[in-house]
Scaffold this motif. Structure first.
Motif, PDB file in Angstrom:
ATOM      1  N   VAL A 292      12.396  33.086  -9.911  1.00 34.42           N
ATOM      2  CA  VAL A 292      13.559  32.729  -9.089  1.00 34.42           C
ATOM      3  C   VAL A 292      13.541  31.237  -8.774  1.00 34.42           C
ATOM      4  CG1 VAL A 292      14.733  33.129  -6.884  1.00 34.42           C
ATOM      5  CG2 VAL A 292      13.646  35.053  -8.085  1.00 34.42           C
ATOM      6  N   ASP A 293      14.672  30.583  -9.059  1.00 33.01           N
ATOM      7  CA  ASP A 293      14.850  29.179  -8.685  1.00 33.01           C
ATOM      8  C   ASP A 293      15.366  29.145  -7.250  1.00 33.01           C
ATOM      9  OD1 ASP A 293      15.560  26.598  -8.211  1.00 33.01           O
ATOM     10  OD2 ASP A 293      16.827  26.364  -9.996  1.00 33.01           O
ATOM     11  N   GLY A 294      14.476  28.769  -6.337  1.00 35.83           N
ATOM     12  CA  GLY A 294      14.855  28.715  -4.931  1.00 35.83           C
ATOM     13  C   GLY A 294      15.141  27.306  -4.452  1.00 35.83           C
TER      14      GLY A 294
ATOM     15  N   THR B 116      10.516  25.958  -5.423  1.00 37.58           N
ATOM     16  CA  THR B 116      11.333  25.156  -4.508  1.00 37.58           C
ATOM     17  C   THR B 116      10.782  23.730  -4.462  1.00 37.58           C
ATOM     18  OG1 THR B 116      12.268  24.984  -2.275  1.00 37.58           O
ATOM     19  CG2 THR B 116      10.057  25.880  -2.432  1.00 37.58           C
ATOM     20  N   SER B 117      11.612  22.808  -4.022  1.00 40.59           N
ATOM     21  CA  SER B 117      11.233  21.394  -3.982  1.00 40.59           C
ATOM     22  C   SER B 117      11.438  20.857  -2.575  1.00 40.59           C
ATOM     23  CB  SER B 117      12.092  20.586  -4.962  1.00 40.59           C
ATOM     24  OG  SER B 117      11.767  20.944  -6.280  1.00 40.59           O
ATOM     25  N   ALA B 118      10.387  20.279  -2.022  1.00 41.84           N
ATOM     26  CA  ALA B 118      10.421  19.864  -0.616  1.00 41.84           C
ATOM     27  C   ALA B 118      11.464  18.782  -0.341  1.00 41.84           C
ATOM     28  CB  ALA B 118       9.042  19.388  -0.184  1.00 41.84           C
ATOM     29  N   TYR B 119      11.805  17.996  -1.357  1.00 42.94           N
ATOM     30  CA  TYR B 119      12.752  16.905  -1.091  1.00 42.94           C
ATOM     31  C   TYR B 119      14.172  17.413  -0.869  1.00 42.94           C
ATOM     32  CZ  TYR B 119      14.608  16.897  -5.908  1.00 42.94           C
ATOM     33  OH  TYR B 119      15.225  17.228  -7.096  1.00 42.94           O
ATOM     34  N   LYS B 120      14.393  18.719  -1.079  1.00 43.70           N
ATOM     35  CA  LYS B 120      15.705  19.309  -0.766  1.00 43.70           C
ATOM     36  C   LYS B 120      15.753  19.827   0.664  1.00 43.70           C
ATOM     37  CE  LYS B 120      16.950  19.324  -5.256  1.00 43.70           C
ATOM     38  NZ  LYS B 120      18.016  18.571  -5.867  1.00 43.70           N
TER      39      LYS B 120
ATOM     40  N   MET C 252      10.130  20.813  -9.308  1.00 47.00           N
ATOM     41  CA  MET C 252      10.350  22.153  -9.861  1.00 47.00           C
ATOM     42  C   MET C 252      10.411  22.141 -11.376  1.00 47.00           C
ATOM     43  SD  MET C 252      13.012  24.025 -11.264  1.00 47.00           S
ATOM     44  CE  MET C 252      13.471  25.723 -11.440  1.00 47.00           C
ATOM     45  N   THR C 253      11.048  21.131 -11.941  1.00 44.50           N
ATOM     46  CA  THR C 253      11.221  21.114 -13.396  1.00 44.50           C
ATOM     47  C   THR C 253       9.871  21.085 -14.106  1.00 44.50           C
ATOM     48  OG1 THR C 253      13.304  19.918 -13.101  1.00 44.50           O
ATOM     49  CG2 THR C 253      12.345  19.888 -15.306  1.00 44.50           C
ATOM     50  N   THR C 254       8.994  20.210 -13.658  1.00 43.30           N
ATOM     51  CA  THR C 254       7.674  20.089 -14.267  1.00 43.30           C
ATOM     52  C   THR C 254       6.902  21.405 -14.158  1.00 43.30           C
ATOM     53  OG1 THR C 254       7.621  17.749 -13.712  1.00 43.30           O
ATOM     54  CG2 THR C 254       5.500  18.783 -14.172  1.00 43.30           C
TER      55      THR C 254
END
Ligand SMILES: Cc1ncc(COP(=O)(O)O)c(C=O)c1O
Length: 409
Positions: free
Chosen positions: A192-194, A215-219, A87-89
């Motif tokens: 939106v940061d999901g 969103t990030s899949a590793y979460k 997400m950050t990148t």
């Protein structure tokens, strides 16, 4: 309907190591199906995309399937799914692109509830363009992000509102839909940061009013891949930096270099895993879910996950609240199942070390909720301890944590 956590846990090989994994907010374990999907992608032979031979075609199919899976997870269009490493990148990339349109007199609104990944890229982009940053504040007594304040923060000069769907430390789930409606009324975009919300609740980017949703899949039981979904028509209006021969279309022009194809196969498997959690699509209690396809199964499963985690979280919070030597932060009415607390006489690091010896994984520190840690007065004292639940945690995990924290009285 009962959530069959025993069945769920059996899907995760790593959970058999005897540790209570309460560190899911920093990254979850992955089920066998995800591990196998990644291994299968490599086993079957994959080339780069765009070639004439079958292995290249397989990579193309993996990418297409991944976009569709993320669309099913979020309610977005597969043509608006931007894939990347995290997400950050991707947020830096979008900030760089969107801020091209900003100049002096323009404004962006960020919040002190957010993880720094949905703050600093916007603050830095605004500084480069001479735009002004306005801050939405957290009510530190309730850890709410009151939506009413956006009335004062927004104006026809606002270009973008960045807000989280859930705090990664105190769990607060602000009223994003209300904030987005106000933002849209003045013509601003909403990012939106999901990342923290997605593992815990059904997501519908349309209902949230998110122009972009990250969103990030590793979460949520997948590999280390991030995504930002946006409307394809909006993406068409944007012009990110790209290499001359790289794909000109949407969403490809937002993606840099060669993708992690095998991991993308793992993302699809992770969405399928979420969709299969509950309820049983063959159950007579749930007519229409199977017929509605994976999107319906995801929504039904995530509703079941939310209900299960809410109950388990009540046990965790009740236990912590009963201990006089524990101070809990996080009081919001709607929240993800994430506890943030300090223990009298012990630094957060010492508590985490004590728990690690007792085979309980938790995090300590500010967890990059940098502004919030500052607002809560925790930034210079080592932050707090974070114990977060996900769908594979159970009563035994919670009880182990409570017993170990109880020893520190
Ligand atoms: C709420 C939230 N937003 C953003 C991030 C950053 O995500 P990534 O590691 O994919 O860059 C995290 C990671 O912990 C997070 O919890």
């Amino acid at each position: 309907m009962t959530f069959d956590v025993k069945r769920v846990r059996a899907a995760y090989p790593a959970l058999s190591d005897g540790y209570a994994y309460l560190d899911g907010a920093a990254g979850t374990q992955v089920p066998t199906a995800v591990i196998e999907a990644i291994a299968d992608a490599y086993r079957s032979g994959i080339g780069n995309v765009g070639g004439t031979f079958p292995a290249s075609g397989r990579a193309g199919s993996i990418v297409a399937a991944c976009r569709q899976a993320l669309a099913d997870l979020t309610g977005a269009s597969p043509d608006g799914v931007i894939l990347g490493p995290n997400m950050t990148t991707l947020t830096y990339r979008l900030a760089e692109t969107l801020s091209r349109r900003w100049g002096p007199g323009d404004e962006v609104v960020v919040s002190r509830l957010d993880h720094d990944a949905n703050v600093r890229p916007w603050v830095q982009a605004a500084a480069r363009r001479g735009a002004t940053v306005r801050w939405a504040e957290v009510d530190t007594s309730t850890t709410e992000l009151p939506p009413a304040q956006y009335g004062d923060l927004l104006s026809e000069r606002t270009r973008l509102v960045a807000v989280t769907a859930a705090s990664n430390v105190v769990g607060t789930r602000p009223d994003v839909a209300a904030i987005a409606a106000d933002a849209h009324a003045v013509g601003a975009l909403v990012y939106v940061d999901g990342v923290h919300a997605t593992p815990h609740v059904p997501v519908d980017v349309g209902a949230l009013g998110a122009d972009f949703y990250a969103t990030s899949a590793y979460k949520w039981s997948g590999p280390h891949i991030g995504t930002v979904v946006g409307g394809p028509a909006l993406l068409e209006t944007l012009d990110p930096d790209k290499l001359a021969p790289a794909p000109p279309g949407v969403p490809g022009r937002f993606e840099r270099g060669t993708a992690a194809f095998a991991d993308l196969a793992g993302v699809t498997a992770a969405v399928e895993h979420l969709a299969s959690l509950d309820p049983d699509p063959n159950s007579p209690d749930n007519p229409g879910i199977a017929a509605g396809g994976r999107r319906q199964r995801v929504l039904a499963s995530m509703a079941a996950v939310e209900e299960y985690e809410t109950q388990l979280f009540a046990r965790l919070l009740g236990g912590l609240d009963a201990m006089e030597h524990v101070t809990s932060y996080g009081r919001a009415a709607r929240r993800a199942p994430t506890a943030f607390f300090t223990v009298t006489g012990h630094s957060p690091r010492q508590v985490a070390e004590h728990l690690a010896v007792r085979r309980v994984n938790v995090w300590n520190g500010d967890n990059y909720a940098w502004e919030l840690a500052g607002a809560l007065g925790l930034r210079d004292s080592g932050g707090a301890v974070r114990a977060g639940l996900v769908h594979y945690n159970d009563d035994a995990d919670v009880d182990r944590l409570l017993a170990a924290v109880g020893e520190l009285a």
